[in-house]
Design an enzyme around this catalytic site. Structure first.
Site, PDB file in Angstrom:
ATOM      1  N   LEU A  68     -11.500 -18.658  42.754  1.00 27.22           N
ATOM      2  CA  LEU A  68     -11.473 -19.970  43.406  1.00 27.22           C
ATOM      3  C   LEU A  68     -12.231 -20.940  42.510  1.00 27.22           C
ATOM      4  O   LEU A  68     -13.260 -20.584  41.936  1.00 27.22           O
ATOM      5  CB  LEU A  68     -12.159 -19.919  44.773  1.00 27.22           C
ATOM      6  CG  LEU A  68     -11.483 -19.121  45.870  1.00 27.22           C
ATOM      7  CD1 LEU A  68     -12.346 -19.125  47.127  1.00 27.22           C
ATOM      8  CD2 LEU A  68     -10.118 -19.700  46.189  1.00 27.22           C
ATOM      9  N   ASP A  69     -11.737 -22.138  42.398  1.00 29.29           N
ATOM     10  CA  ASP A  69     -12.406 -23.175  41.620  1.00 29.29           C
ATOM     11  C   ASP A  69     -13.841 -23.340  42.119  1.00 29.29           C
ATOM     12  O   ASP A  69     -14.074 -23.297  43.328  1.00 29.29           O
ATOM     13  CB  ASP A  69     -11.622 -24.491  41.795  1.00 29.29           C
ATOM     14  CG  ASP A  69     -12.117 -25.572  40.871  1.00 29.29           C
ATOM     15  OD1 ASP A  69     -13.145 -26.206  41.218  1.00 29.29           O
ATOM     16  OD2 ASP A  69     -11.504 -25.790  39.829  1.00 29.29           O
ATOM     17  N   PRO A  70     -14.819 -23.538  41.225  1.00 30.14           N
ATOM     18  CA  PRO A  70     -16.202 -23.724  41.687  1.00 30.14           C
ATOM     19  C   PRO A  70     -16.369 -24.903  42.658  1.00 30.14           C
ATOM     20  O   PRO A  70     -17.269 -24.883  43.485  1.00 30.14           O
ATOM     21  CB  PRO A  70     -16.980 -23.984  40.396  1.00 30.14           C
ATOM     22  CG  PRO A  70     -16.179 -23.316  39.333  1.00 30.14           C
ATOM     23  CD  PRO A  70     -14.745 -23.469  39.767  1.00 30.14           C
ATOM     24  N   PHE A  71     -15.492 -25.897  42.579  1.00 27.36           N
ATOM     25  CA  PHE A  71     -15.589 -27.042  43.481  1.00 27.36           C
ATOM     26  C   PHE A  71     -14.905 -26.786  44.819  1.00 27.36           C
ATOM     27  O   PHE A  71     -15.009 -27.585  45.731  1.00 27.36           O
ATOM     28  CB  PHE A  71     -14.971 -28.289  42.842  1.00 27.36           C
ATOM     29  CG  PHE A  71     -15.577 -28.628  41.512  1.00 27.36           C
ATOM     30  CD1 PHE A  71     -16.943 -28.846  41.395  1.00 27.36           C
ATOM     31  CD2 PHE A  71     -14.801 -28.718  40.393  1.00 27.36           C
ATOM     32  CE1 PHE A  71     -17.505 -29.146  40.167  1.00 27.36           C
ATOM     33  CE2 PHE A  71     -15.351 -29.034  39.157  1.00 27.36           C
ATOM     34  CZ  PHE A  71     -16.705 -29.251  39.050  1.00 27.36           C
TER      35      PHE A  71
END
Length: 119
Positions: free
Chosen positions: A59-62
């Site tokens: 998952l994207d860190p954001f």
């Protein structure tokens, strides 16, 4: 009774499993895996090095969302069966702006007028 270190090793070796966690924003999937691995292994470096922990997809860190975790050899091998289901994504966007990074870390915003496209 076995000493605690031996009990932990037996539990980790014999109990492969999978579960899901809610990954919060600003944490990478790898950081979540390392945290879980560290909690399971405790201060035992040998267990930490031997312990297999994986995730079912980055998952994207954001992004905030469900991260599927596999523990042990069998748990990690079963990850594709957990992650093969239908996924739903929810996004929030504001149209009419261009940014310098195309993500939430943007510093510079340019407001675009109707029917105007950037060069």
């Amino acid at each position: 009774h076995y000493p605690l270190r031996r009990q932990r090793q037996m539990c980790i070796r014999d109990r492969s499993t999978g579960f899901s966690v809610l990954k919060r924003k600003n944490y990478s999937s790898a950081q979540v895996v390392q945290t879980i691995r560290g909690k399971l292994a405790g201060k035992d470096k040998k267990v930490f090095q031997a312990l297999k922990v994986g995730h079912g997809g980055t998952l994207d860190p954001f992004a905030e969302g469900v991260l599927v975790i596999g523990i042990g050899k069998i748990g990690c091998k079963q990850l594709p069966s957990f992650t093969g289901s239908k996924k739903t994504y929810v996004a929030q966007a504001e149209l009419g702006y261009e940014t310098d990074t195309y993500d939430i870390t943007a510093v510079s915003y340019t407001h675009l007028r109707a029917h105007e496209t950037p060069e």
